[in-house]
Design an enzyme around this catalytic site. Structure first.
Site, PDB file in Angstrom:
ATOM      1  N   ASP A   1       0.827  -1.215   0.000  1.00 14.99           N
ATOM      2  CA  ASP A   1       0.000   0.000   0.000  1.00 14.99           C
ATOM      3  C   ASP A   1       0.861   1.265   0.000  1.00 14.99           C
ATOM      4  O   ASP A   1       1.995   1.261   0.471  1.00 14.99           O
ATOM      5  CB  ASP A   1      -0.911  -0.025   1.240  1.00 14.99           C
ATOM      6  CG  ASP A   1      -2.062   0.963   1.123  1.00 14.99           C
ATOM      7  OD1 ASP A   1      -2.365   1.415   0.001  1.00 14.99           O
ATOM      8  OD2 ASP A   1      -2.651   1.283   2.174  1.00 14.99           O
TER       9      ASP A   1
ATOM     10  N   HIS B   1       2.559   3.533  -8.890  1.00 15.24           N
ATOM     11  CA  HIS B   1       2.387   2.110  -9.209  1.00 15.24           C
ATOM     12  C   HIS B   1       3.578   1.606 -10.015  1.00 15.24           C
ATOM     13  O   HIS B   1       4.089   0.511  -9.776  1.00 15.24           O
ATOM     14  CB  HIS B   1       1.089   1.894  -9.996  1.00 15.24           C
ATOM     15  CG  HIS B   1      -0.148   2.271  -9.238  1.00 15.24           C
ATOM     16  ND1 HIS B   1      -0.350   1.889  -7.927  1.00 15.24           N
ATOM     17  CD2 HIS B   1      -1.231   3.005  -9.580  1.00 15.24           C
ATOM     18  CE1 HIS B   1      -1.510   2.361  -7.514  1.00 15.24           C
ATOM     19  NE2 HIS B   1      -2.065   3.052  -8.492  1.00 15.24           N
TER      20      HIS B   1
ATOM     21  N   LEU C   1      10.374 -20.707  -4.605  1.00 16.97           N
ATOM     22  CA  LEU C   1       9.339 -19.830  -4.036  1.00 16.97           C
ATOM     23  C   LEU C   1       8.031 -19.909  -4.826  1.00 16.97           C
ATOM     24  O   LEU C   1       8.042 -19.893  -6.062  1.00 16.97           O
ATOM     25  CB  LEU C   1       9.852 -18.381  -4.050  1.00 16.97           C
ATOM     26  CG  LEU C   1       8.860 -17.295  -3.630  1.00 16.97           C
ATOM     27  CD1 LEU C   1       8.555 -17.361  -2.142  1.00 16.97           C
ATOM     28  CD2 LEU C   1       9.403 -15.902  -3.970  1.00 16.97           C
TER      29      LEU C   1
END
Ligand code: IPE
Ligand code: IPE
Ligand code: MG
Length: 255
Positions: free
Chosen positions: A24, A41, A135
């Site tokens: 965020d 962004h 991962l």
């Protein structure tokens, strides 16, 4: 003394298996610099890259990143379009790097809502990383926990109606199997950046016993050192799961 990395202080035996992050603060980061929200962004992608790499290096098995919520569809159209463009472009660019690092991509969320070019880019990325065993990178995209729970209830009801499931046999494990996270263990650590102290419809069921970590750092400024700081904080905590502290300590010494 030159600044030492916090990496050296981390106990490698107690790395959280699953870390979930609410990324965020992109919009505010950009606006504080007098820029458009999309600029934030765009810069957030560098943080994603760094945190994915850092998590893989530490041996974290699952990393879930909240990239776009169901509620985010209600943002101004040009921000939503810009985010979708960025998503497609980033996924296309990153697939070779994911493969090089043995990372497998997964997505949770209402994918039907995504534009076709985003769906296609994602499908390609799943297929191309499906054999990777390091991962597991889980993108929460067009995701909301209440959507997920409603969906699970619908599927359970259908299976009961079709007599594939006996209501009296429903357990917590059954419910877990109907969630979009059925393949993943629950997160042990949840990080939210940018100084907001809320969950915003993220993994409500799965975070039942997660340790929560909040930082003022905006997502575009979040780097490996910030991740190490969160993990060190996590490692200082005593996870009791409803028991008493002495039960936990006795359990450790009896092992
Ligand atoms: C997080 O940053 C990214 C998305 C929700 C897509 P925000 O865009 O929410 O940034 P702030 O919270 O408005 O600063
Ligand atoms: C949550 O952030 C969703 C993502 C980070 C993708 P928001 O910025 O949408 O959450 P609120 O609106 O501040 O709760
Ligand atoms: Mg926000």
């Amino acid at each position: 003394m030159l600044s030492m990395s916090l990496r050296a202080l981390i106990d490698n035996e107690r790395i959280p298996k699953h870390i979930a992050i609410i990324m965020d603060g992109n919009g505010r980061w950009a606006q504080e610099k007098g820029q458009d929200r999309l600029f934030g962004h765009f810069h957030g992608v560098a943080s994603v890259r760094d945190i994915v790499e850092g998590s893989a290096e530490l041996g974290v098995k699952y990393l879930t990143l909240y990239a776009f919520s169901t509620e985010n569809w209600d943002r101004p159209e040009q921000e939503v379009t810009g985010l979708m463009e960025l998503l497609v472009e980033t996924i296309r660019k990153e697939v070779p790097i994911l493969n090089k690092n043995n990372i497998r991509l997964h997505v949770i969320g209402e994918l039907g809502m995504l534009p076709d070019h985003a769906k296609n880019a994602l499908q390609e990325a799943f297929d191309m990383t499906a054999a990777n065993t390091g991962l597991n990178l889980v993108l929460a995209l067009s995701y909301s926990s209440r959507w997920e729970l409603v969906n699970a209830v619908k599927k359970i009801a259908e299976d009961v109606k079709a007599e594939k499931l006996d209501p009296s046999a429903i357990t917590q494990d059954t419910l877990q199997q109907y969630l979009s996270t059925s393949e993943f263990p629950d997160p042990e650590l949840m990080i939210r950046t940018s100084g907001e102290y809320r969950i915003s419809n993220f993994l409500l069921y799965q975070l039942a016993y997660a340790e929560l970590y909040f930082t003022q750092t905006r997502w575009p400024d979040f780097r490996k050192e910030n991740l190490y700081e969160a993990i060190l904080d996590f490692q200082k905590r005593e996870r009791r799961f409803g028991k008493t502290s002495s039960q936990i300590i006795d359990g450790l010494t009896n092992n």
